[in-house]
Design a protein around this motif. Sequence first.
Motif, PDB file in Angstrom:
ATOM      1  N   VAL A  95       0.821  -1.229   0.000  1.00 23.21           N
ATOM      2  CA  VAL A  95       0.000   0.000   0.000  1.00 23.21           C
ATOM      3  C   VAL A  95       0.848   1.269   0.000  1.00 23.21           C
ATOM      4  O   VAL A  95       0.313   2.368  -0.071  1.00 23.21           O
ATOM      5  CB  VAL A  95      -0.973   0.006   1.194  1.00 23.21           C
ATOM      6  CG1 VAL A  95      -1.907  -1.183   1.124  1.00 23.21           C
ATOM      7  CG2 VAL A  95      -0.241   0.026   2.537  1.00 23.21           C
ATOM      8  N   ALA A  96       2.175   1.131   0.069  1.00 27.71           N
ATOM      9  CA  ALA A  96       3.060   2.296   0.107  1.00 27.71           C
ATOM     10  C   ALA A  96       3.261   2.886  -1.288  1.00 27.71           C
ATOM     11  O   ALA A  96       3.418   2.145  -2.266  1.00 27.71           O
ATOM     12  CB  ALA A  96       4.409   1.905   0.700  1.00 27.71           C
ATOM     13  N   ARG A  97       3.270   4.209  -1.376  1.00 24.83           N
ATOM     14  CA  ARG A  97       3.496   4.875  -2.663  1.00 24.83           C
ATOM     15  C   ARG A  97       4.948   5.315  -2.830  1.00 24.83           C
ATOM     16  O   ARG A  97       5.404   5.518  -3.956  1.00 24.83           O
ATOM     17  CB  ARG A  97       2.576   6.094  -2.789  1.00 24.83           C
ATOM     18  CG  ARG A  97       1.091   5.742  -2.850  1.00 24.83           C
ATOM     19  CD  ARG A  97       0.248   6.962  -3.188  1.00 24.83           C
ATOM     20  NE  ARG A  97      -1.158   6.619  -3.292  1.00 24.83           N
ATOM     21  CZ  ARG A  97      -2.100   7.048  -2.469  1.00 24.83           C
ATOM     22  NH1 ARG A  97      -1.779   7.846  -1.463  1.00 24.83           N
ATOM     23  NH2 ARG A  97      -3.358   6.688  -2.639  1.00 24.83           N
ATOM     24  N   GLN A 145       2.449   5.526  -7.403  1.00 23.06           N
ATOM     25  CA  GLN A 145       1.368   4.608  -7.067  1.00 23.06           C
ATOM     26  C   GLN A 145       1.887   3.495  -6.164  1.00 23.06           C
ATOM     27  O   GLN A 145       3.064   3.125  -6.218  1.00 23.06           O
ATOM     28  CB  GLN A 145       0.778   3.967  -8.329  1.00 23.06           C
ATOM     29  CG  GLN A 145       0.049   4.914  -9.245  1.00 23.06           C
ATOM     30  CD  GLN A 145      -0.582   4.179 -10.429  1.00 23.06           C
ATOM     31  OE1 GLN A 145      -0.114   3.118 -10.839  1.00 23.06           O
ATOM     32  NE2 GLN A 145      -1.639   4.744 -10.972  1.00 23.06           N
ATOM     33  N   SER A 146       0.995   2.969  -5.362  1.00 22.06           N
ATOM     34  CA  SER A 146       1.350   1.781  -4.579  1.00 22.06           C
ATOM     35  C   SER A 146       1.232   0.553  -5.480  1.00 22.06           C
ATOM     36  O   SER A 146       0.563   0.596  -6.520  1.00 22.06           O
ATOM     37  CB  SER A 146       0.408   1.635  -3.389  1.00 22.06           C
ATOM     38  OG  SER A 146      -0.882   1.214  -3.829  1.00 22.06           O
ATOM     39  N   PRO A 147       1.858  -0.569  -5.100  1.00 22.94           N
ATOM     40  CA  PRO A 147       1.667  -1.802  -5.871  1.00 22.94           C
ATOM     41  C   PRO A 147       0.208  -2.207  -5.983  1.00 22.94           C
ATOM     42  O   PRO A 147      -0.217  -2.703  -7.034  1.00 22.94           O
ATOM     43  CB  PRO A 147       2.492  -2.826  -5.078  1.00 22.94           C
ATOM     44  CG  PRO A 147       3.594  -2.009  -4.472  1.00 22.94           C
ATOM     45  CD  PRO A 147       2.943  -0.715  -4.092  1.00 22.94           C
ATOM     46  N   PHE A 148      -0.588  -1.999  -4.920  1.00 25.01           N
ATOM     47  CA  PHE A 148      -2.022  -2.292  -5.010  1.00 25.01           C
ATOM     48  C   PHE A 148      -2.675  -1.437  -6.091  1.00 25.01           C
ATOM     49  O   PHE A 148      -3.445  -1.933  -6.906  1.00 25.01           O
ATOM     50  CB  PHE A 148      -2.702  -2.002  -3.668  1.00 25.01           C
ATOM     51  CG  PHE A 148      -2.792  -3.194  -2.749  1.00 25.01           C
ATOM     52  CD1 PHE A 148      -2.415  -4.465  -3.160  1.00 25.01           C
ATOM     53  CD2 PHE A 148      -3.254  -3.047  -1.453  1.00 25.01           C
ATOM     54  CE1 PHE A 148      -2.492  -5.557  -2.311  1.00 25.01           C
ATOM     55  CE2 PHE A 148      -3.343  -4.129  -0.592  1.00 25.01           C
ATOM     56  CZ  PHE A 148      -2.958  -5.386  -1.022  1.00 25.01           C
ATOM     57  N   GLU A 149      -2.398  -0.150  -6.075  1.00 23.98           N
ATOM     58  CA  GLU A 149      -3.025   0.756  -7.033  1.00 23.98           C
ATOM     59  C   GLU A 149      -2.625   0.401  -8.457  1.00 23.98           C
ATOM     60  O   GLU A 149      -3.444   0.473  -9.378  1.00 23.98           O
ATOM     61  CB  GLU A 149      -2.647   2.206  -6.703  1.00 23.98           C
ATOM     62  CG  GLU A 149      -3.299   2.706  -5.422  1.00 23.98           C
ATOM     63  CD  GLU A 149      -2.742   4.034  -4.945  1.00 23.98           C
ATOM     64  OE1 GLU A 149      -3.511   4.819  -4.373  1.00 23.98           O
ATOM     65  OE2 GLU A 149      -1.521   4.276  -5.124  1.00 23.98           O
ATOM     66  N   ALA A 150      -1.368   0.024  -8.668  1.00 22.92           N
ATOM     67  CA  ALA A 150      -0.922  -0.368 -10.004  1.00 22.92           C
ATOM     68  C   ALA A 150      -1.543  -1.698 -10.422  1.00 22.92           C
ATOM     69  O   ALA A 150      -1.960  -1.878 -11.572  1.00 22.92           O
ATOM     70  CB  ALA A 150       0.604  -0.460 -10.033  1.00 22.92           C
ATOM     71  N   MET A 151      -1.618  -2.634  -9.502  1.00 21.66           N
ATOM     72  CA  MET A 151      -2.177  -3.952  -9.813  1.00 21.66           C
ATOM     73  C   MET A 151      -3.648  -3.858 -10.191  1.00 21.66           C
ATOM     74  O   MET A 151      -4.090  -4.462 -11.171  1.00 21.66           O
ATOM     75  CB  MET A 151      -2.009  -4.896  -8.614  1.00 21.66           C
ATOM     76  CG  MET A 151      -2.741  -6.221  -8.774  1.00 21.66           C
ATOM     77  SD  MET A 151      -2.523  -7.345  -7.364  1.00 21.66           S
ATOM     78  CE  MET A 151      -1.064  -8.241  -7.885  1.00 21.66           C
ATOM     79  N   PHE A 152      -4.405  -3.085  -9.429  1.00 26.33           N
ATOM     80  CA  PHE A 152      -5.849  -3.038  -9.614  1.00 26.33           C
ATOM     81  C   PHE A 152      -6.311  -1.868 -10.475  1.00 26.33           C
ATOM     82  O   PHE A 152      -7.483  -1.478 -10.444  1.00 26.33           O
ATOM     83  CB  PHE A 152      -6.540  -3.001  -8.249  1.00 26.33           C
ATOM     84  CG  PHE A 152      -6.211  -4.182  -7.389  1.00 26.33           C
ATOM     85  CD1 PHE A 152      -6.393  -5.479  -7.854  1.00 26.33           C
ATOM     86  CD2 PHE A 152      -5.690  -4.018  -6.110  1.00 26.33           C
ATOM     87  CE1 PHE A 152      -6.069  -6.579  -7.075  1.00 26.33           C
ATOM     88  CE2 PHE A 152      -5.371  -5.114  -5.318  1.00 26.33           C
ATOM     89  CZ  PHE A 152      -5.561  -6.391  -5.800  1.00 26.33           C
ATOM     90  N   ALA A 153      -5.384  -1.322 -11.282  1.00 27.95           N
ATOM     91  CA  ALA A 153      -5.744  -0.242 -12.208  1.00 27.95           C
ATOM     92  C   ALA A 153      -6.733  -0.750 -13.253  1.00 27.95           C
ATOM     93  O   ALA A 153      -6.774  -1.947 -13.571  1.00 27.95           O
ATOM     94  CB  ALA A 153      -4.491   0.297 -12.887  1.00 27.95           C
TER      95      ALA A 153
END
Length: 306
Positions: A95-97, A145-153
């Motif tokens: 969740v870290a950006r 972006q966080s890894p979550f944000e990139a993954m769930f784009a």
Amino acid sequence: MAKGLKNACRGVLVMLLSAVIAAPPLAAEEFKSPDIVVLGDSQLSFGAGPVFLEFFQNIDQHCGAGPQGETDYTQLGEKSVAIFGVRSTSLGSWVARSRRGKAAVCEVDKKWKANAATFGTVNTGKNKYVQIGKGRNYQFCKKGQSPFEAMFAEGYYAPKLIVMNFLGNSARRWAEDKHQALADVTKAMEQLPEGVPCVFLTTAPTYKKKTVDLRLKAQENLKYAFMKAGSQCSFVEGFTPETIAANQGNRLYFRRNKSGRVKDPFHPNQKAQENFFMVRTQDICHAVHEQLAPKNTETAVLLPAP
């Protein structure tokens, strides 16, 4: 005659080249999101990955129709599974950006050039080890972006079920202060796709009592955090009296050197993970049934089965 044959061959070559040039470019294969995504740390890489894969590929067989026969597994589509075991990661890493905050996910391993093991639809090759950030299936490292944000784009990963399997790499942080656990869980819930069924299962117990005790406290505070945050996830405890009794001090469940001494006390082997799933199946299935049932607004926190 030889000259004529040479000219004929040249003519055929020209025709073939012309056809290749005139043909439209091959379209890139469209990315197809797996139906079930499992995220975790190096326990998935060293022992648990194949066990998770088999379990969730056959989730309807393992868990059945639910307590009242109401679970509709068609929600999970074809039940295709993608598993990511990224070493030294925890919920906070995903969740870290900031570059530093997500380094465990995104920095290239200097020695091995790989920081993860992947299984299922995202890795059908013989080598399970990959570097996150390299390759079409692993584009989770975007600036800002966080890894979550990139993954769930949009247009990328859109799972119908998310399973998270973490504990060890934030154990001290979470054990020391439940508000630090709450901060990580709150941020994760803000970034996860809304309404997607979600299960958080803490990892299997380790070999040494000192480590087990620390992770038990971390699990307690993490459980509090999921309740306090109003999480959309069902929380399942991996550390229970039964799983601790099975793993703690049991050399057969951990990698050993030639003398029989345990050389890796943090990663239960595949046999241990199979036993872990056998012991925890009831509560894992309870969580899945709950997540696939009509949604309610209450947080789901599951206690160990009696």
